[in-house]
Design an enzyme around this catalytic site. Structure first.
Site, short mmCIF file in Angstrom:
data_model
loop_
_atom_site.label_atom_id
_atom_site.label_comp_id
_atom_site.label_asym_id
_atom_site.label_seq_id
_atom_site.Cartn_x
_atom_site.Cartn_y
_atom_site.Cartn_z
N GLY A 15 50.54 7.24 33.94
CA GLY A 15 50.42 7.42 35.39
C GLY A 15 51.79 7.75 35.97
N VAL A 17 54.69 5.85 36.48
CA VAL A 17 55.87 5.45 35.70
C VAL A 17 55.80 6.05 34.28
CG1 VAL A 17 57.15 3.50 34.76
CG2 VAL A 17 56.17 3.36 37.05
N GLY A 19 54.41 8.85 33.39
CA GLY A 19 54.77 10.26 33.51
C GLY A 19 56.28 10.43 33.67
N ALA A 36 72.03 6.58 21.85
CA ALA A 36 71.30 5.66 20.97
C ALA A 36 71.66 5.84 19.50
CB ALA A 36 69.80 5.85 21.15
N LYS A 108 55.41 -7.05 35.66
CA LYS A 108 55.93 -8.35 36.13
C LYS A 108 54.83 -9.38 36.26
CE LYS A 108 55.92 -5.00 39.22
NZ LYS A 108 56.64 -3.74 39.11
N GLY A 190 52.95 6.84 51.62
CA GLY A 190 52.92 6.48 50.21
C GLY A 190 53.82 5.31 49.86
N LYS A 208 58.50 -11.25 40.58
CA LYS A 208 59.85 -10.84 40.16
C LYS A 208 60.86 -11.99 40.25
CE LYS A 208 58.88 -6.09 41.63
NZ LYS A 208 58.89 -5.20 42.82
#
Lengths: 439, 439
Positions: A15, A17, A19, A36, A108, A190, A208
């Site tokens: 969705g 995040v 994407g 890395a 979370k 939004g 959180k």
């Protein structure tokens, strides 16, 4: 030279995040590999909407609607869980761990409620569960608290950790509009969901701060003990009075170490206007940490959105990639403290917590009112820091009285409010907000 | 269960930061062990002042005046270098590395100048060199840039990374006093050293931004290519004019990625007053990082002092303790990028850098002056963002003209200033400061 093997990632949910994570990993592949030391490769994506997932990934990645096949796939080293919620996400995370996969999640809610079970299982299986994206989006606050401040005895953490409510509060103040109007605008833009309950009632912020509390003090996650108040009942009048007294109102998640336990609470809070955190506007997040050696540090950035959250997810992927060959006993512990060294500090009931207060009363404009009220406060060890009494409007015989108190015990304030509310000279309910100086 | 072995630390220098490190490690030993999973033990302290070192450590630790004995001591796993400077500190660090010790240092000067040699040697010997304390004291900014933002292509970093100059600039603005007066006050209060050159001329900030530049962009440290201007020539008049135009003046270290290379510079800078970083006052530090996925993030805290710096030193000790048993190839690289993947981007000469500008001119109060000056700017592609022209004081025929430019090429501005400075209508030198919108 050893051949360099790519780290193979299975992505659950593509969705917003998911994407963003796919896009950032693809766009910055070269830079990320240079950091890395190994390429990071999304080898499979699971999403209920297979057609959309195929479109987003341009046919370059295997796509399935069977998330359970991903968490058992022998060709997956790391599972990124971006489905959300407590249901199937929990099953998938536990299954991934059982199958020896490292797990990265932005969930979370899941960790604040089921973290103890999940971390214990990960410990047992020698895998990592990383969750930088679960708190304050792209701000590396979990890394800061868990590793950057490891020398310190942390005293408290206070954060603007929900962008929706900070946007609404900023707009209420800027435009002098009531909550309901601004919420509608936020939904249109939004910034708020169709059902905004989790955000505006403080539940998301409580998830959180529960995680931050565990990281700061080395205690198990205990979301069920958090005290939670949202902003839906906040009156624009109080924002205006707060401003006149030199304060701004923010929805803060607060956790504080006391001699007898830990405070864990979310509520609208008056904060002195000159503090940096009081000037964090719109949908931005910021977390202030007070610790004995370093003093105050503050971390600011975007707390939500596709790419800011992806930034945190991918930072975890890089961390896990680096540590995946390390001895599990020498990795960074999930909750900052070694699992066998968690503390047994209780979460204090809200009545036992300590805080400053803002009281707004509608009082009769007659002699002796102030004496009566201040006596009730003094009798309960509540000392007054500031008072604001307006002249009554022309033709009225009532006026607003605003009282700021020094830090006092919550239960004492509740008792005093109860008595004050019953005075004949006090009209209507007493409005109370909490106040933190954050120093 | 394996017996848990303490990590053995040798401390070189027990002055301000060394004393703080000793105190915090002792005071928070239990909490730190709960995090690290192993006790951290200072086994030997080297200091020229042996008597003082013995007093500070209460006879609990071996004390020597021979630092070279510490870096070769088989009972030392980690060497903390807090001597400072390029001389003996460099020898000691290299010797410690040769002897297989991990090194933790707060020495920005050493790393900014000799980092390439030191990191290569550490790489060869498979040991870590950690330096969180070298930049912005207790703020975990190195960890944030190196690990927290590893998903991102970083675009720029701008930081208030010298507390002395920020204190002086805050005081100059608050009290309207000239630099020299405030410097004296800062010296009296201990915010500035007896010889303040390194701080006030921007050298210290340049050491730090050099390190941040390497971490952000994956380039070797190149302090010698940094452009450095301090605040000693800053006129209180310009602070006042900047304020009127909605800006504050901060000494910023700035490093920015351009198509053709990297900008690396330290200078007084106008910053819009409403930015959080413009409101960082006194001796506090803050670093703003702009990156493609996460957007803007800001990190704020104490940039100096015994315990804030100790906080960073000890965080490195915990990190190194955790990673000491890990495969060297899987550790976090010294400069955030793998050593064989550093980029060959040149540091741009200052004339090629891009920036907004503030120009203050003393001009004759006569027709056509503005037309002449704006024509000279336009001819060099310098476009004007704002203008402020004061009416001349009574009886004067000159006045101040302030011009803010949009972003333009440094060399074009220098050329324009040269031509403008020679105009008969312009009296005296043109004052120029740089301006960054930081968006």
């Amino acid at each position: 030279m050893k051949p360099i093997q790519a780290m193979r990632v299975g992505l659950l949910g593509i969705g917003t995040v998911g994407g963003g994570t796919y896009n950032v990993l693809t766009r910055n592949a070269e830079e990320i590999t240079r950091r890395a030391g190994r390429p990071i490769e999304i080898t499979v994506v699971a999403d209920k909407d297979v057609a959309r997932a195929k479109e987003l990934t341009g046919g370059k990645v295997k796509v399935t609607d069977d998330a359970f096949a991903v968490v058992t796939d022998p060709n997956v080293d790391i599972v990124i869980e971006l489905i959300g919620g407590y249901g199937v996400a929990k099953e998938l995370v536990l299954k991934a761990i059982e199958n020896g996969k490292h797990v990265i999640t932005a969930n979370k809610a899941l960790l604040a409620v089921h973290g103890t079970e999940i971390f214990a299982k990960a410990q047992e299986k020698g895998v990592m569960v990383a969750f930088e994206a679960a708190v304050a989006g792209g701000i590396p606050i979990i890394k800061a608290v868990r590793e950057g401040l490891s020398a310190n005895r942390i005293q408290w953490v206070a954060g603007i950790i929900n962008g929706t409510t900070n946007f609404i509060l900023s707009e209420m103040r800027d435009k002098g509009l009531p909550f309901a109007d601004v919420l509608k605008e936020a939904q249109r833009l939004g910034y708020a969901e169709a059902d905004p309950t989790f955000d505006v009632e403080g539940v998301d912020a409580a998830h959180k701060i529960t995680l931050l509390s565990s990281l700061a003090f080395g205690i198990p996650v205990q979301f069920d003990k958090a005290h939670i108040e949202g902003i839906s009942k906040l009156d624009a009048t109080d924002i205006k009075y707060a401003e006149q007294l030199g304060y701004r109102i923010k929805l803060l998640g607060i956790t504080r170490r006391r001699d007898n336990g830990i405070e864990l609470r979310v509520h609208p809070t008056l904060v002195p206007s000159k503090r940096l955190i009081a000037n964090v506007e719109g949908a931005m997040n910021a977390v202030l940490v007070q610790a004995d050696a370093v003093g105050s540090t503050l971390y600011y950035g975007k707390g939500a959105g596709a790419e800011p959250t992806a930034s945190a997810v991918i930072a975890d992927v890089v961390d896990v990639t680096r540590l995946s060959t390390a001895d599990p006993e020498n990795r960074v512990p999930h909750l900052a403290f070694q699992p066998d060294a968690l503390a047994n500090l209780p979460i204090l009931p809200i009545g036992e917590t300590l805080c400053g207060n803002y009281l707004r009363l509608r009082v009769a404009d007659q002699p002796g009112v102030l004496a009566e009220i201040t006596r009730i406060l003094a009798d309960r060890n509540i000392s007054i820091d500031a008072l604001l009494q307006r002249e009554p409007e022309e033709g009225e015989d009532q006026t607003d009285l605003i009282i700021l108190t020094h830090v006092c015990r919550e239960q004492d304030v509740l008792n005093a409010m109860d008595v004050i509310g019953k005075l004949p000279v006090v009209k209507g309910a007493v409005t109370r907000l909490r106040l933190e100086n954050l120093q």
